[in-house]
Design a protein around this motif. Structure first.
Motif, PDB file in Angstrom:
ATOM      1  N   ALA A  87     -48.823   6.294 -14.293  1.00 55.88           N
ATOM      2  CA  ALA A  87     -49.318   6.013 -15.636  1.00 55.88           C
ATOM      3  C   ALA A  87     -50.790   6.397 -15.781  1.00 55.88           C
ATOM      4  CB  ALA A  87     -49.114   4.543 -15.980  1.00 55.88           C
ATOM      5  N   ARG A 113     -37.617   0.224  -7.446  1.00 59.28           N
ATOM      6  CA  ARG A 113     -37.834   1.629  -7.103  1.00 59.28           C
ATOM      7  C   ARG A 113     -36.747   2.118  -6.151  1.00 59.28           C
ATOM      8  NH1 ARG A 113     -44.364   1.875  -6.119  1.00 59.28           N
ATOM      9  NH2 ARG A 113     -44.934   2.186  -8.297  1.00 59.28           N
ATOM     10  N   THR A 123     -39.160   4.285 -10.000  1.00 57.92           N
ATOM     11  CA  THR A 123     -38.302   3.636 -10.987  1.00 57.92           C
ATOM     12  C   THR A 123     -37.838   4.706 -11.972  1.00 57.92           C
ATOM     13  OG1 THR A 123     -40.089   3.192 -12.548  1.00 57.92           O
ATOM     14  CG2 THR A 123     -39.663   1.490 -10.867  1.00 57.92           C
ATOM     15  N   PRO A 124     -36.810   4.428 -12.751  1.00 60.25           N
ATOM     16  CA  PRO A 124     -36.406   5.393 -13.779  1.00 60.25           C
ATOM     17  C   PRO A 124     -37.545   5.726 -14.752  1.00 60.25           C
ATOM     18  CG  PRO A 124     -34.641   3.827 -13.406  1.00 60.25           C
ATOM     19  CD  PRO A 124     -35.838   3.327 -12.621  1.00 60.25           C
ATOM     20  N   SER A 125     -38.355   4.743 -15.128  1.00 63.05           N
ATOM     21  CA  SER A 125     -39.456   5.031 -16.056  1.00 63.05           C
ATOM     22  C   SER A 125     -40.534   5.895 -15.395  1.00 63.05           C
ATOM     23  CB  SER A 125     -40.052   3.744 -16.624  1.00 63.05           C
ATOM     24  OG  SER A 125     -40.629   2.968 -15.606  1.00 63.05           O
ATOM     25  N   GLU A 126     -40.769   5.718 -14.107  1.00 64.36           N
ATOM     26  CA  GLU A 126     -41.727   6.585 -13.398  1.00 64.36           C
ATOM     27  C   GLU A 126     -41.190   8.006 -13.307  1.00 64.36           C
ATOM     28  OE1 GLU A 126     -44.018   3.455 -10.450  1.00 64.36           O
ATOM     29  OE2 GLU A 126     -42.004   4.132  -9.889  1.00 64.36           O
ATOM     30  N   GLU A 127     -39.888   8.143 -13.067  1.00 62.09           N
ATOM     31  CA  GLU A 127     -39.276   9.472 -13.055  1.00 62.09           C
ATOM     32  C   GLU A 127     -39.454  10.147 -14.408  1.00 62.09           C
ATOM     33  OE1 GLU A 127     -35.222   9.173 -11.724  1.00 62.09           O
ATOM     34  OE2 GLU A 127     -35.819   8.278  -9.803  1.00 62.09           O
ATOM     35  N   ALA A 128     -39.231   9.392 -15.477  1.00 63.12           N
ATOM     36  CA  ALA A 128     -39.394   9.940 -16.826  1.00 63.12           C
ATOM     37  C   ALA A 128     -40.845  10.352 -17.073  1.00 63.12           C
ATOM     38  CB  ALA A 128     -38.943   8.922 -17.864  1.00 63.12           C
ATOM     39  N   ALA A 129     -41.791   9.573 -16.591  1.00 63.88           N
ATOM     40  CA  ALA A 129     -43.208   9.906 -16.772  1.00 63.88           C
ATOM     41  C   ALA A 129     -43.571  11.178 -16.018  1.00 63.88           C
ATOM     42  CB  ALA A 129     -44.083   8.742 -16.326  1.00 63.88           C
ATOM     43  N   LYS A 131     -41.446  13.627 -15.321  1.00 59.01           N
ATOM     44  CA  LYS A 131     -40.803  14.699 -16.086  1.00 59.01           C
ATOM     45  C   LYS A 131     -41.628  15.046 -17.328  1.00 59.01           C
ATOM     46  CE  LYS A 131     -36.058  13.614 -14.711  1.00 59.01           C
ATOM     47  NZ  LYS A 131     -34.770  13.053 -15.179  1.00 59.01           N
TER      48      LYS A 131
END
Length: 163
Positions: A87, A113, A123-129, A131
């Protein structure tokens, strides 16, 4: 030379950064970007103890790092900018859109994670960030030490924690 390395590592300054990267890359300075550490004198003192006297260490918030990035890039010495999480790097890159490459150096196990490499858990949200960073033109790789191959983001996300 100048500011060449943008690294995400939840341990921030530690032996792998100072010795593993500092010596082979001839780092003359480190920039630690963390909105909490920049306001904590005692945390700064702890991080300073881990840096050799010939290496300068600067502390910045996301905002001050964005303002000072031209100065860091103009420095004749090789440098590394460190953040502790995805982030923070995303917030910095939003203010400094010409960051070309971001290296994941270590994101360790926490609840929620999933292991992607032996030193990267997401985490899925970290992966999205990650990407989203890549979609903005940033090359995202994982590399724990400079002698190891840089692993592209697609391979990181496909990993099962064994690599």
């Amino acid at each position: 030379m100048a500011l060449e390395h943008f690294r995400i590592d939840d341990r921030l300054i530690h032996g792998q950064v100072v010795v593993g990267w500092g010596q082979p890359c001839n780092l003359g300075f480190l920039v630690l970007v963390d909105d909490a550490v920049v306001d904590s004198e005692w945390e700064q003192e702890l991080y300073k103890m881990g840096v050799p006297p010939e290496m300068d260490l600067y502390f910045d918030s996301v905002e001050s790092a964005a303002r000072r990035i031209a100065d860091y890039r103009a420095d004749a010495r090789s440098g590394m900018l460190l953040v502790g999480d995805i982030a923070t790097m995303a917030a910095l890159q939003a203010r400094v859109p010409d960051i070309a490459t971001v290296t994941i150096g270590g994101i360790h196990h926490q609840e929620g994670r999933r292991a992607r490499l032996r030193y990267v858990f997401l985490t899925p949200s970290e992966e999205a960030a990650l990407k989203a960073l890549a979609a903005r033109g940033v090359t995202v790789v994982a590399q724990d030490v400079p002698s190891a191959p840089a692993i592209p983001l697609a391979e990181v996300l496909a990993g099962d924690g064994s690599g």
